[in-house]
Motif scaffolding. Structure first.
Motif, PDB file in Angstrom:
ATOM      1  N   ARG A   1      -0.092  -6.237  36.316  1.00  0.00           N
ATOM      2  CA  ARG A   1      -1.571  -7.196  36.628  1.00  0.00           C
ATOM      3  C   ARG A   1      -1.480  -8.440  36.400  1.00  0.00           C
ATOM      4  N   GLY A   2      -1.675  -8.789  37.847  1.00  0.00           N
ATOM      5  CA  GLY A   2      -1.219 -10.402  38.365  1.00  0.00           C
ATOM      6  C   GLY A   2       0.127  -9.869  39.123  1.00  0.00           C
ATOM      7  N   GLN A   3       1.479 -10.715  38.309  1.00  0.00           N
ATOM      8  CA  GLN A   3       2.540 -10.686  38.785  1.00  0.00           C
ATOM      9  C   GLN A   3       3.532  -9.870  37.452  1.00  0.00           C
ATOM     10  N   LYS A   4       2.826  -9.775  37.027  1.00  0.00           N
ATOM     11  CA  LYS A   4       3.714  -8.724  35.787  1.00  0.00           C
ATOM     12  C   LYS A   4       3.212  -7.348  35.887  1.00  0.00           C
ATOM     13  N   MET A   5       4.508  -6.428  35.564  1.00  0.00           N
ATOM     14  CA  MET A   5       4.211  -4.679  34.977  1.00  0.00           C
ATOM     15  C   MET A   5       4.645  -4.630  33.684  1.00  0.00           C
ATOM     16  N   ALA A   6       4.042  -4.037  32.808  1.00  0.00           N
ATOM     17  CA  ALA A   6       4.772  -3.582  31.866  1.00  0.00           C
ATOM     18  C   ALA A   6       4.626  -1.129  31.607  1.00  0.00           C
ATOM     19  N   VAL A   7       5.555  -1.977  30.418  1.00  0.00           N
ATOM     20  CA  VAL A   7       5.544  -0.615  30.063  1.00  0.00           C
ATOM     21  C   VAL A   7       5.610   0.206  28.857  1.00  0.00           C
ATOM     22  N   SER A   8       4.755   1.077  28.106  1.00  0.00           N
ATOM     23  CA  SER A   8       4.544   1.715  27.124  1.00  0.00           C
ATOM     24  C   SER A   8       4.478   2.935  26.372  1.00  0.00           C
ATOM     25  N   VAL A   9       5.285   3.083  25.584  1.00  0.00           N
ATOM     26  CA  VAL A   9       5.598   4.411  25.224  1.00  0.00           C
ATOM     27  C   VAL A   9       4.467   4.413  23.092  1.00  0.00           C
ATOM     28  N   GLY A  10       4.822   5.858  22.718  1.00  0.00           N
ATOM     29  CA  GLY A  10       3.960   5.971  21.418  1.00  0.00           C
ATOM     30  C   GLY A  10       4.583   7.752  21.351  1.00  0.00           C
ATOM     31  N   VAL A  11       5.893   7.490  20.287  1.00  0.00           N
ATOM     32  CA  VAL A  11       6.203   8.932  19.895  1.00  0.00           C
ATOM     33  C   VAL A  11       6.107   9.014  17.964  1.00  0.00           C
ATOM     34  N   GLN A  12       6.807  10.651  18.022  1.00  0.00           N
ATOM     35  CA  GLN A  12       6.496  10.583  16.609  1.00  0.00           C
ATOM     36  C   GLN A  12       8.461  10.614  16.714  1.00  0.00           C
TER      37      GLN A  12
ATOM     38  N   LEU B   1       1.047  -1.175  -0.104  1.00  0.00           N
ATOM     39  CA  LEU B   1       0.471  -0.446   0.114  1.00  0.00           C
ATOM     40  C   LEU B   1       1.353   1.654   0.185  1.00  0.00           C
ATOM     41  N   ALA B   2       2.516   1.479   0.479  1.00  0.00           N
ATOM     42  CA  ALA B   2       2.741   2.171   0.356  1.00  0.00           C
ATOM     43  C   ALA B   2       3.596   2.467  -0.355  1.00  0.00           C
ATOM     44  N   LYS B   3       4.583   1.395  -0.943  1.00  0.00           N
ATOM     45  CA  LYS B   3       4.472   2.007  -2.192  1.00  0.00           C
ATOM     46  C   LYS B   3       3.470   2.638  -3.706  1.00  0.00           C
ATOM     47  N   ALA B   4       2.629   1.572  -2.810  1.00  0.00           N
ATOM     48  CA  ALA B   4       1.388   2.152  -4.372  1.00  0.00           C
ATOM     49  C   ALA B   4       1.514   3.472  -4.046  1.00  0.00           C
ATOM     50  N   GLY B   5       1.610   4.279  -3.003  1.00  0.00           N
ATOM     51  CA  GLY B   5       1.043   6.171  -2.331  1.00  0.00           C
ATOM     52  C   GLY B   5      -0.617   5.916  -1.695  1.00  0.00           C
ATOM     53  N   LEU B   6      -0.803   4.681  -1.510  1.00  0.00           N
ATOM     54  CA  LEU B   6      -1.943   4.347  -0.437  1.00  0.00           C
ATOM     55  C   LEU B   6      -1.834   4.185   1.212  1.00  0.00           C
ATOM     56  N   ALA B   7      -0.432   4.246   1.301  1.00  0.00           N
ATOM     57  CA  ALA B   7      -0.663   4.952   2.666  1.00  0.00           C
ATOM     58  C   ALA B   7       1.152   5.668   2.698  1.00  0.00           C
ATOM     59  N   THR B   8       1.119   5.703   4.009  1.00  0.00           N
ATOM     60  CA  THR B   8       2.165   6.641   4.421  1.00  0.00           C
ATOM     61  C   THR B   8       2.943   5.725   5.206  1.00  0.00           C
ATOM     62  N   GLY B   9       4.250   6.183   5.268  1.00  0.00           N
ATOM     63  CA  GLY B   9       5.810   5.373   5.759  1.00  0.00           C
ATOM     64  C   GLY B   9       5.465   5.527   7.574  1.00  0.00           C
ATOM     65  N   PRO B  10       6.042   4.871   8.293  1.00  0.00           N
ATOM     66  CA  PRO B  10       5.882   5.414  10.046  1.00  0.00           C
ATOM     67  C   PRO B  10       6.438   6.362  10.067  1.00  0.00           C
ATOM     68  N   GLN B  11       5.539   6.712  10.530  1.00  0.00           N
ATOM     69  CA  GLN B  11       5.907   8.178  11.203  1.00  0.00           C
ATOM     70  C   GLN B  11       5.597   8.075  12.809  1.00  0.00           C
ATOM     71  N   ALA B  12       5.047   7.097  13.107  1.00  0.00           N
ATOM     72  CA  ALA B  12       5.206   7.076  14.179  1.00  0.00           C
ATOM     73  C   ALA B  12       5.993   5.380  14.911  1.00  0.00           C
ATOM     74  N   TRP B  13       6.184   5.706  15.985  1.00  0.00           N
ATOM     75  CA  TRP B  13       7.027   4.241  16.867  1.00  0.00           C
ATOM     76  C   TRP B  13       6.374   4.566  18.279  1.00  0.00           C
ATOM     77  N   ARG B  14       6.304   2.890  18.252  1.00  0.00           N
ATOM     78  CA  ARG B  14       5.474   2.342  20.159  1.00  0.00           C
ATOM     79  C   ARG B  14       6.453   1.091  20.281  1.00  0.00           C
ATOM     80  N   ALA B  15       7.298   1.348  22.020  1.00  0.00           N
ATOM     81  CA  ALA B  15       8.386   0.206  22.419  1.00  0.00           C
ATOM     82  C   ALA B  15       7.390   0.284  23.491  1.00  0.00           C
ATOM     83  N   GLN B  16       7.144  -1.288  24.137  1.00  0.00           N
ATOM     84  CA  GLN B  16       6.893  -1.513  25.076  1.00  0.00           C
ATOM     85  C   GLN B  16       8.040  -2.507  26.211  1.00  0.00           C
ATOM     86  N   VAL B  17       7.478  -2.731  27.035  1.00  0.00           N
ATOM     87  CA  VAL B  17       8.042  -4.141  28.295  1.00  0.00           C
ATOM     88  C   VAL B  17       7.377  -4.622  28.748  1.00  0.00           C
TER      89      VAL B  17
END
Length: 227
Positions: free
Chosen positions: A67-78, A16-32
Motif C-alpha cells: 500500500r503506497g510506499q509500504k509492504m507488509a507480510v503476515s502469517v498465522g499458524v497453530q 477469562l482463561a483462569k476462570a475456564g471460560l476461555a482457552t489459552g492461545p493455540q494460534a499465533w500470528r506475526a507481521q512485519v
C-alpha cells in the motif's frame, strides 16, 4: 449490564482463561511492515489487492500486500510464538528469492514479534454469557480460524450482542434474555469462524487452474459465505 470486548492480550482475557471460560492461545500470528519505494515483480497493482497463501493443512495462512510506499507480510499458524516467527522468516525469504520483495524484508522479519491469536476459540468456549455480561470480539474468541481475521466477526458479535441487550433491558428476566446470545451467535457466526472443511492441498490444483473455483474459495475465506 456490561459488554466485555477487550483484545486477546488484555488482562480481561487472562481472567477469562483462569476462570475456564476461555482457552489459552493455540494460534499465533506475526507481521512485519517495511518501506518499499521501488516496485517489485508480482506486487499488487493497487492498495485494494493482496496475496494470500493457505497452509498445507486445515489451518495456517500467509499474506502479503503493498500500500503506497509500504509492504507488509503476515502469517498465522497453530503452535507457539517461535513457530509463527519461523513461518514469517521463511515466507519473507521465499518472497525475496522469487523477486516479489526487497532484500531488507529478511532483516525486518527477524526482528518481528509474535502475538497470540484467539482464532476460532469462540467455538470451544464454555460460554459467552456471564452475570449481566456478554463476552464478544477477540475477548470471546470471535476470530476466523482460517484467516485469523477478527474485525468482521468482532463487529458481527457486537451487533448481535446489542440486539440481545436491548431486549434484556425491556424484560423482567434480563439474564434469561442475555442467555439467548449463545444460541444466536452459534446459528449465525459459527460457520464463519470454523476452519476449512477440506485439506487445501487437494484444492490447490483447482484454485490455480479454475477462475470460478478461485473466486468461490476467496469468497468463503474472506466472508464466511458458502458460494
Amino acid at each position: 449490564m456490561a459488554i466485555l470486548a477487550t483484545g486477546c492480550q488484555s488482562e480481561a482475557r487472562d481472567l477469562l482463561a483462569k476462570a475456564g471460560l476461555a482457552t489459552g492461545p493455540q494460534a499465533w500470528r506475526a507481521q512485519v511492515e517495511i518501506a518499499a519505494s521501488k516496485a517489485v515483480r508480482g506486487a499488487p497493482r493497487s492498495g485494494d489487492e493482496m496475496f494470500v497463501l493457505l497452509g498445507p493443512e486445515h489451518h495456517g495462512f500467509g499474506a502479503w500486500w503493498r500500500r503506497g510506499q509500504k509492504m507488509a507480510v503476515s502469517v498465522g499458524v497453530q503452535g507457539g510464538a517461535g513457530h509463527a516467527l519461523g513461518a514469517l522468516i521463511q515466507l519473507a525469504g521465499e518472497l525475496i528469492a522469487v523477486g516479489w520483495a526487497p532484500p531488507q524484508l529478511a532483516e525486518a522479519a527477524k526482528k518481528a514479534h509474535a502475538a497470540a491469536s484467539p482464532a476460532g476459540e469462540a467455538l470451544d468456549a464454555h460460554s459467552h454469557v456471564l452475570k449481566r455480561t456478554l463476552v464478544i470480539g477477540e475477548a470471546g474468541g470471535f476470530v476466523a480460524a482460517s484467516s485469523h481475521e477478527g474485525v468482521y466477526p468482532a463487529m458481527w458479535s457486537a451487533k448481535l450482542a446489542a440486539e440481545v441487550i436491548l431486549e434484556a433491558l425491556d424484560s423482567s428476566e434480563s439474564q434469561d434474555r442475555l442467555s439467548e446470545f449463545e444460541n444466536l451467535w452459534r446459528m449465525s457466526i459459527a460457520g464463519h469462524l470454523q476452519p476449512l472443511e477440506s485439506d487445501v492441498r487437494f484444492l490447490h490444483p483447482l484454485v490455480f487452474t479454475n477462475r470460478r473455483i478461485a473466486a468461490r474459495m476467496a469468497l468463503s475465506i474472506f466472508t464466511g459465505r458458502r458460494a
